[in-house]
Design a protein around this motif. Structure first.
Motif, PDB file in Angstrom:
ATOM      1  N   LEU A 193       0.862  -1.188   0.000  1.00 54.27           N
ATOM      2  CA  LEU A 193       0.000   0.000   0.000  1.00 54.27           C
ATOM      3  C   LEU A 193       0.903   1.244   0.000  1.00 54.27           C
ATOM      4  O   LEU A 193       2.122   1.131   0.013  1.00 54.27           O
ATOM      5  N   THR A 194       0.286   2.421   0.004  1.00 53.52           N
ATOM      6  CA  THR A 194       1.043   3.677  -0.027  1.00 53.52           C
ATOM      7  C   THR A 194       1.996   3.759   1.172  1.00 53.52           C
ATOM      8  O   THR A 194       1.559   3.571   2.316  1.00 53.52           O
ATOM      9  N   PRO A 221       7.272  12.078   0.812  1.00 55.91           N
ATOM     10  CA  PRO A 221       8.109  12.711  -0.203  1.00 55.91           C
ATOM     11  C   PRO A 221       9.490  12.047  -0.257  1.00 55.91           C
ATOM     12  O   PRO A 221      10.070  11.752   0.789  1.00 55.91           O
ATOM     13  N   GLY A 222       9.965  11.782  -1.451  1.00 54.79           N
ATOM     14  CA  GLY A 222      11.281  11.171  -1.607  1.00 54.79           C
ATOM     15  C   GLY A 222      11.238   9.657  -1.620  1.00 54.79           C
ATOM     16  O   GLY A 222      12.232   9.009  -1.935  1.00 54.79           O
ATOM     17  N   VAL A 223      10.115   9.087  -1.245  1.00 56.38           N
ATOM     18  CA  VAL A 223       9.993   7.625  -1.273  1.00 56.38           C
ATOM     19  C   VAL A 223       9.208   7.266  -2.531  1.00 56.38           C
ATOM     20  O   VAL A 223       7.994   7.434  -2.585  1.00 56.38           O
ATOM     21  N   LEU A 229       9.538  -0.912  -4.238  1.00 54.73           N
ATOM     22  CA  LEU A 229       9.842  -2.186  -4.899  1.00 54.73           C
ATOM     23  C   LEU A 229      11.052  -2.860  -4.246  1.00 54.73           C
ATOM     24  O   LEU A 229      11.065  -4.076  -4.011  1.00 54.73           O
ATOM     25  N   GLU A 230      12.051  -2.047  -3.908  1.00 55.06           N
ATOM     26  CA  GLU A 230      13.242  -2.588  -3.245  1.00 55.06           C
ATOM     27  C   GLU A 230      12.863  -3.212  -1.896  1.00 55.06           C
ATOM     28  O   GLU A 230      13.329  -4.300  -1.546  1.00 55.06           O
ATOM     29  N   ARG A 407      12.048  14.941   5.117  1.00 61.52           N
ATOM     30  CA  ARG A 407      13.142  13.985   4.872  1.00 61.52           C
ATOM     31  C   ARG A 407      12.644  12.856   3.992  1.00 61.52           C
ATOM     32  O   ARG A 407      11.551  12.359   4.162  1.00 61.52           O
ATOM     33  N   GLY A 408      13.467  12.422   3.074  1.00 58.31           N
ATOM     34  CA  GLY A 408      13.049  11.374   2.145  1.00 58.31           C
ATOM     35  C   GLY A 408      13.399  10.001   2.607  1.00 58.31           C
ATOM     36  O   GLY A 408      13.961   9.783   3.627  1.00 58.31           O
TER      37      GLY A 408
END
Ligand code: AMP
Ligand code: GLY
Length: 408
Positions: A193-194, A221-223, A229-230, A407-408
């Motif tokens: 999910l998100t 943000p940044g993700v 997937l990783e 922060r990402g």
């Protein structure tokens, strides 16, 4: 076809589950709370439903999913075997190592001396955890070796956490922003999910004691999709595979608590359920039929596609005075309906009980959470703040910086 769903639990997460499941099915919640429509006092084993969704970890660790399945029910939530991922940190860590999943180096101990000696093999940040469940409070992270050693003694003696602390996991401290990824699992396959981030400390700027969670936001943000997937390929899927090797057919939510370290994402811990309050931002963003999705996972044949809103969501927890140490309860809660009348705002009830004239009173530390949705994170924050301005009860505290860090 799922027409009637039973949600087990009584917090904000269960309110969000009931709300989103309620878009396509009739929902009963046991025991629920005075603020969740459809709450019934009937024990889950006596509820008739096409699908059971178990919210919290305690009934999962206690084998509720097994008991319901033995009655022939369709259940979203792992059995007691899979729930050991959350019920025993040692078992979880051993499984991660066996599965080759990146995680902090650790040792597990029942004796003080070897545990303290292990501290000297670590870097300059020490982590001491109870093996057993401690309501999110059994973790010490410190740069002070003497404090870590003292904590090991207090836990192993049973003084600080009773039986849950009679075994400890000692591990190296990792650094980096944290991330929560929830995977819906059918035993073999999994869908993310998100991604979300929660704020565990009680005060603005991430200061003060740890709590169950003071707010959350999603997406982060940044993700990006590549990072998710990783996480799926390096953590969640190898974990599911290893569980199968150990004879565990894991059907339910797998919550990967991750740290985005300079060497890449590493698993801090797994939980065997959705996060609270992350569920209050992740679930409202879902456009897919949640009842259908969770039923497909429970049946072992996960629907492979998800439809998710492009919006952002922020949820802010309104906490009772004294939370987390000793929350005061019994205060009248005002403004819930007014908050709900704001555009893009939802209110999810957690620590509430019935008050006079159909109203609500506080009945726990985390009283409710206000979720705002908007086209970007600042807009979602503004919506949540607009909802929050209506809510009041004596001594209420809420963080004002949820979703403000980039922060990402
Ligand atoms: P847990 O109950 O395992 O989620 O731990 C609670 C919190 O402690 C996590 O959200 C992290 O902030 C922190 N934590 C746990 N393990 C580590 C670690 N190995 N390194 C740094 N922080 C950690
Ligand atoms: N938000 C943290 C948890 O649900 O454990």
């Amino acid at each position: 076809m799922v027409t009637r769903v039973c949600v087990v639990g009584s917090g904000g997460r269960e309110h969000a589950l009931a709300d989103v499941l309620g878009r396509s099915a009739e929902v009963v919640v046991t025991p629920g709370n005075a603020g969740i429509p459809g709450s019934v006092p009937t024990p889950p084993e006596e509820v008739e439903a096409d699908l059971f969704v178990i919210g919290p970890e305690v009934p999962l660790v206690d084998g509720l999913a097994d008991r319901l399945r033995a009655q022939g029910a369709l259940v979203f939530g792992p059995g007691a075997d899979g729930a050991r991922l959350e019920g025993s940190k040692r078992w979880m860590k051993d499984l991660l190592v066996a599965a080759g999943v990146p995680t902090a180096r650790h040792g597990s101990f029942t004796e003080v001396e070897p545990a303290v000696a292990f501290l000297d093999t670590l870097g300059d940040l020490f982590v001491v955890k109870t093996d057993g469940l401690a309501a999110g409070k059994g973790v010490l992270v410190t740069g002070d070796r003497a404090e870590a050693a003292e904590d090991i003694r207090a836990k192993l003696s049973g003084a600080s956490f009773g039986e849950a602390g009679r075994r400890v996991v000692v591990e190296e401290g990792m650094t980096g922003p944290e991330l929560s990824v929830f995977a819906v699992c059918d035993g073999t396959e999994a869908l993310a999910l998100t991604p979300a981030r929660d704020h565990k400390r009680v005060g603005d700027g991430d200061v003060g004691p740890n709590t169950g969670g003071m707010g959350a936001y999603a997406p982060v943000p940044g993700v990006d999709a590549e990072l998710v997937l990783e996480v799926m390929e390096r953590a969640v899927l190898p974990t599911l595979h290893r569980l199968r090797v150990e004879g565990v057919d894991y059907r339910g939510a797998l919550y990967a608590g991750l740290m985005l370290t300079p060497e890449g994402p590493k698993v801090i811990e797994y939980n065997v359920r959705f996060g609270d309050p992350e569920a209050q931002v992740v679930l409202p963003l879902l456009r897919s039929d949640l009842a259908d999705l969770l039923a497909s996972a429970a049946e072992g044949s996960l629907r492979p596609v998800l439809d998710v809103s492009p919006e952002h969501a922020v949820t802010v927890v309104c906490a009772a005075p004294g939370y987390p140490a000793a929350p005061r309860v019994g205060d009248l809660v005002d403004g819930v309906e007014e908050a709900r009348a704001e555009p893009g705002v939802q209110v999810f009830c957690a620590g509430v009980g019935p008050g006079p004239e159909g109203g609500l009173v506080t009945a726990g530390g985390r009283v409710l959470s206000v979720t705002g949705r908007g086209q970007d994170l600042p807009a979602a924050r503004e919506r949540a703040a607009a909802g929050l301005r209506h809510i009041s009860f004596p001594g209420m505290h809420a963080r004002s910086d949820i979703g403000a860090d980039r922060r990402g």
